[in-house]
Design a protein around this motif. Sequence first.
Motif, PDB file in Angstrom:
ATOM      1  N   ALA A  34       0.863  -1.246  -0.019  1.00 48.75           N
ATOM      2  CA  ALA A  34       0.095   0.127   0.345  1.00 48.75           C
ATOM      3  C   ALA A  34       0.977   1.275  -0.317  1.00 48.75           C
ATOM      4  O   ALA A  34       1.065   2.080  -0.482  1.00 48.75           O
ATOM      5  N   ARG A  35       2.046   1.350   0.681  1.00 47.42           N
ATOM      6  CA  ARG A  35       2.441   2.473   0.817  1.00 47.42           C
ATOM      7  C   ARG A  35       3.619   2.497  -0.723  1.00 47.42           C
ATOM      8  O   ARG A  35       3.760   3.459  -0.869  1.00 47.42           O
ATOM      9  N   ARG A  36       4.162   1.453  -0.891  1.00 42.18           N
ATOM     10  CA  ARG A  36       4.638   1.418  -2.526  1.00 42.18           C
ATOM     11  C   ARG A  36       3.339   2.287  -3.264  1.00 42.18           C
ATOM     12  O   ARG A  36       4.151   3.012  -4.595  1.00 42.18           O
ATOM     13  N   LEU A  37       2.222   1.595  -3.647  1.00 46.40           N
ATOM     14  CA  LEU A  37       1.064   2.469  -4.014  1.00 46.40           C
ATOM     15  C   LEU A  37       0.884   4.209  -3.939  1.00 46.40           C
ATOM     16  O   LEU A  37      -0.582   3.933  -4.567  1.00 46.40           O
ATOM     17  N   GLY A  38       1.115   4.136  -2.772  1.00 46.09           N
ATOM     18  CA  GLY A  38       0.386   5.450  -2.142  1.00 46.09           C
ATOM     19  C   GLY A  38      -0.875   5.356  -1.983  1.00 46.09           C
ATOM     20  O   GLY A  38      -1.959   6.127  -2.886  1.00 46.09           O
ATOM     21  N   VAL A  39      -1.497   4.151  -1.599  1.00 49.25           N
ATOM     22  CA  VAL A  39      -3.577   4.043  -1.263  1.00 49.25           C
ATOM     23  C   VAL A  39      -3.019   3.172  -0.269  1.00 49.25           C
ATOM     24  O   VAL A  39      -1.863   3.137   0.576  1.00 49.25           O
ATOM     25  N   SER A  40      -3.898   3.446   0.168  1.00 45.27           N
ATOM     26  CA  SER A  40      -4.655   2.787   1.411  1.00 45.27           C
ATOM     27  C   SER A  40      -4.509   1.133   1.384  1.00 45.27           C
ATOM     28  O   SER A  40      -4.900   0.744   0.282  1.00 45.27           O
ATOM     29  N   ALA A  41      -4.372  -0.054   2.227  1.00 47.42           N
ATOM     30  CA  ALA A  41      -4.556  -1.170   2.255  1.00 47.42           C
ATOM     31  C   ALA A  41      -5.993  -1.740   2.014  1.00 47.42           C
ATOM     32  O   ALA A  41      -6.460  -1.980   1.350  1.00 47.42           O
ATOM     33  N   SER A  42      -7.193  -0.792   2.300  1.00 45.19           N
ATOM     34  CA  SER A  42      -8.293  -1.261   1.626  1.00 45.19           C
ATOM     35  C   SER A  42      -8.523  -1.278   0.371  1.00 45.19           C
ATOM     36  O   SER A  42      -9.105  -1.651  -0.148  1.00 45.19           O
ATOM     37  N   SER A  43      -7.513  -0.077   0.182  1.00 43.85           N
ATOM     38  CA  SER A  43      -8.046   0.019  -1.948  1.00 43.85           C
ATOM     39  C   SER A  43      -7.295  -1.552  -2.261  1.00 43.85           C
ATOM     40  O   SER A  43      -8.133  -1.610  -3.660  1.00 43.85           O
ATOM     41  N   ILE A  44      -6.573  -1.994  -2.413  1.00 38.60           N
ATOM     42  CA  ILE A  44      -5.753  -3.150  -2.247  1.00 38.60           C
ATOM     43  C   ILE A  44      -7.280  -4.437  -1.890  1.00 38.60           C
ATOM     44  O   ILE A  44      -7.368  -5.022  -3.152  1.00 38.60           O
ATOM     45  N   TYR A  45      -7.236  -4.872  -1.028  1.00 42.12           N
ATOM     46  CA  TYR A  45      -8.688  -5.564  -0.487  1.00 42.12           C
ATOM     47  C   TYR A  45      -9.422  -5.332  -1.565  1.00 42.12           C
ATOM     48  O   TYR A  45     -10.389  -6.454  -1.775  1.00 42.12           O
ATOM     49  N   TYR A  46      -9.592  -3.745  -1.797  1.00 39.28           N
ATOM     50  CA  TYR A  46     -11.366  -3.597  -2.864  1.00 39.28           C
ATOM     51  C   TYR A  46     -10.658  -5.065  -4.526  1.00 39.28           C
ATOM     52  O   TYR A  46     -11.514  -5.188  -5.046  1.00 39.28           O
ATOM     53  N   HIS A  47      -9.569  -4.636  -4.455  1.00 39.39           N
ATOM     54  CA  HIS A  47      -9.283  -5.152  -5.758  1.00 39.39           C
ATOM     55  C   HIS A  47      -8.531  -6.668  -5.907  1.00 39.39           C
ATOM     56  O   HIS A  47      -9.167  -7.301  -6.426  1.00 39.39           O
ATOM     57  N   PHE A  48      -8.413  -6.350  -4.316  1.00 37.52           N
ATOM     58  CA  PHE A  48      -7.962  -7.981  -3.775  1.00 37.52           C
ATOM     59  C   PHE A  48      -8.560  -8.962  -3.097  1.00 37.52           C
ATOM     60  O   PHE A  48      -7.884  -8.207  -1.465  1.00 37.52           O
ATOM     61  N   PRO A  49      -9.694  -9.533  -3.163  1.00 44.75           N
ATOM     62  CA  PRO A  49     -10.931  -9.414  -1.345  1.00 44.75           C
ATOM     63  C   PRO A  49     -10.223 -10.608  -0.507  1.00 44.75           C
ATOM     64  O   PRO A  49      -9.684 -11.132   0.512  1.00 44.75           O
ATOM     65  N   GLY A  50      -9.237 -11.523  -1.955  1.00 47.49           N
ATOM     66  CA  GLY A  50      -8.539 -12.594  -0.787  1.00 47.49           C
ATOM     67  C   GLY A  50      -7.072 -12.364  -0.978  1.00 47.49           C
ATOM     68  O   GLY A  50      -6.204 -13.087  -0.520  1.00 47.49           O
ATOM     69  N   GLY A  51      -6.523 -11.377  -0.390  1.00 43.09           N
ATOM     70  CA  GLY A  51      -5.682 -10.391  -0.024  1.00 43.09           C
ATOM     71  C   GLY A  51      -4.332 -11.515  -0.141  1.00 43.09           C
ATOM     72  O   GLY A  51      -4.557 -11.023  -2.037  1.00 43.09           O
ATOM     73  N   ARG A  52      -3.191 -11.337   0.491  1.00 41.91           N
ATOM     74  CA  ARG A  52      -1.621 -11.731   0.290  1.00 41.91           C
ATOM     75  C   ARG A  52      -1.884 -12.863  -0.998  1.00 41.91           C
ATOM     76  O   ARG A  52      -0.288 -13.253  -2.934  1.00 41.91           O
ATOM     77  N   GLU A  53      -2.495 -14.069  -0.584  1.00 40.93           N
ATOM     78  CA  GLU A  53      -2.818 -15.189  -2.379  1.00 40.93           C
ATOM     79  C   GLU A  53      -3.326 -14.880  -3.119  1.00 40.93           C
ATOM     80  O   GLU A  53      -1.949 -15.670  -4.361  1.00 40.93           O
ATOM     81  N   ALA A  54      -3.952 -14.370  -2.781  1.00 36.13           N
ATOM     82  CA  ALA A  54      -4.838 -14.012  -4.470  1.00 36.13           C
ATOM     83  C   ALA A  54      -3.966 -12.868  -5.442  1.00 36.13           C
ATOM     84  O   ALA A  54      -3.771 -13.297  -6.703  1.00 36.13           O
ATOM     85  N   ILE A  55      -3.054 -11.887  -4.749  1.00 36.92           N
ATOM     86  CA  ILE A  55      -2.165 -11.554  -5.174  1.00 36.92           C
ATOM     87  C   ILE A  55      -1.092 -12.183  -6.167  1.00 36.92           C
ATOM     88  O   ILE A  55       0.199 -11.967  -7.072  1.00 36.92           O
ATOM     89  N   ILE A  56      -0.160 -13.342  -4.903  1.00 40.20           N
ATOM     90  CA  ILE A  56       0.184 -13.933  -5.746  1.00 40.20           C
ATOM     91  C   ILE A  56      -0.090 -14.797  -6.851  1.00 40.20           C
ATOM     92  O   ILE A  56       0.477 -15.056  -8.117  1.00 40.20           O
ATOM     93  N   GLU A  57      -1.578 -15.386  -6.878  1.00 42.55           N
ATOM     94  CA  GLU A  57      -1.995 -15.798  -7.978  1.00 42.55           C
ATOM     95  C   GLU A  57      -1.987 -14.638  -9.034  1.00 42.55           C
ATOM     96  O   GLU A  57      -1.608 -15.418 -10.506  1.00 42.55           O
ATOM     97  N   ALA A  58      -2.033 -13.685  -8.754  1.00 45.53           N
ATOM     98  CA  ALA A  58      -2.237 -12.255  -9.961  1.00 45.53           C
ATOM     99  C   ALA A  58      -0.990 -12.090 -11.297  1.00 45.53           C
ATOM    100  O   ALA A  58      -0.292 -12.058 -12.383  1.00 45.53           O
TER     101      ALA A  58
END
Lengths: 201, 201
Positions: A34-58
């Motif tokens: 979130a810091r790297r992207l300059g957004v809030s953690a919730s913006s990331i969860y909005y795109h990846f409700p599955g969190g870290r594991e879903a990001i790794i799949e992406a």
Amino acid sequence: MPRPVAPLLSREQIASAALELIDETGTFTLPGLARRLGVSASSIYYHFPGGREAIIEAIRGFLTTGPAPTTGTDWQTYAQEWAREYRRAFARHPKVVPMLTAQTVSDPRTLATYEALARVLRDAGFHEEELLHAVTILDCFILGSALDAAAPLDVWAASDDPESALGAAIRTVGPEPEKRSERSFEIGLRLLLTGLAELRT
Amino acid sequence: MPRPVAPLLSREQIASAALELIDETGTFTLPGLARRLGVSASSIYYHFPGGREAIIEAIRGFLTTGPAPTTGTDWQTYAQEWAREYRRAFARHPKVVPMLTAQTVSDPRTLATYEALARVLRDAGFHEEELLHAVTILDCFILGSALDAAAPLDVWAASDDPESALGAAIRTVGPEPEKRSERSFEIGLRLLLTGLAELRT
């Protein structure tokens, strides 16, 4: 006039930034991302409700290139191209490899490339358990070869001992040492594809 | 009577704590390692003037088991045992694998096990570049297989499509799915050792 709309955060941007963090540090956290992207953690969860594991799949999908065309090629040529593409993609991002192997492959694009390989193998006479072994064996060799491709040119510290068998082998590695890893990969892949042909029941 | 002397910090303790941090988080930093051990960073540098890279080499040595005995075994049996030991050690610590492949092998114990394998191969007729390819090919397959051994039982998400070739293969994986990875490793290793025999000039 309205102000220009800020570019929307996309799944691709998030996966790409996570991959950068992994390349740099070997891992990533959601707050760090979130810091790297300059957004809030919730913006990331909005795109990846599955969190870290879903990001790794992406990231997996991001690195997956489409399967090579099957038309007019035999299974060994297809598997060879598939293996080369796969090794190339992962050799650029070695630190992500154990994250990818640590979770079930669910990215649809990646599953499609495995399905394409599995169909080519099935049509070539591999069935059931042998097919799964063939895919797994290729997978293992490719992942290890990708890590080797990302390794330093001097894989082993050279020994001063003139009797050293490893030292003698290292000294005679031949021209273009930067292609050592690729030559080994091509030889090993050929040996595996020749051997796998015998595996069909 | 003097108080019992506090146990001295050893290189083994430092390497072991670093490996724990890698297992847990995928990486480690010198400050994080000092915190984990309850010592100052300078105590770590006292034991490892080479810093992080030297600690990773110590982890490599820590994971390296001695070479299998050579007496009375042919090169393929030796290489097979060597490969099994190596895979077993790394399968327990998959996250350390890309750190180990990212730097030149300089740990003496590890170099000794590669030298032992290289001698067995040389005595079996592998020379110069072929010997290096043989070691590299085995290395790549073992590293990938160690990552596969640490992977979840479901490597691929099963498809609902009854036409899926991968899905059919997954469903027929047979008894003891927890041994799938090991069975694939043993088959692939056999194929490679058979193929490598032909590589000798």
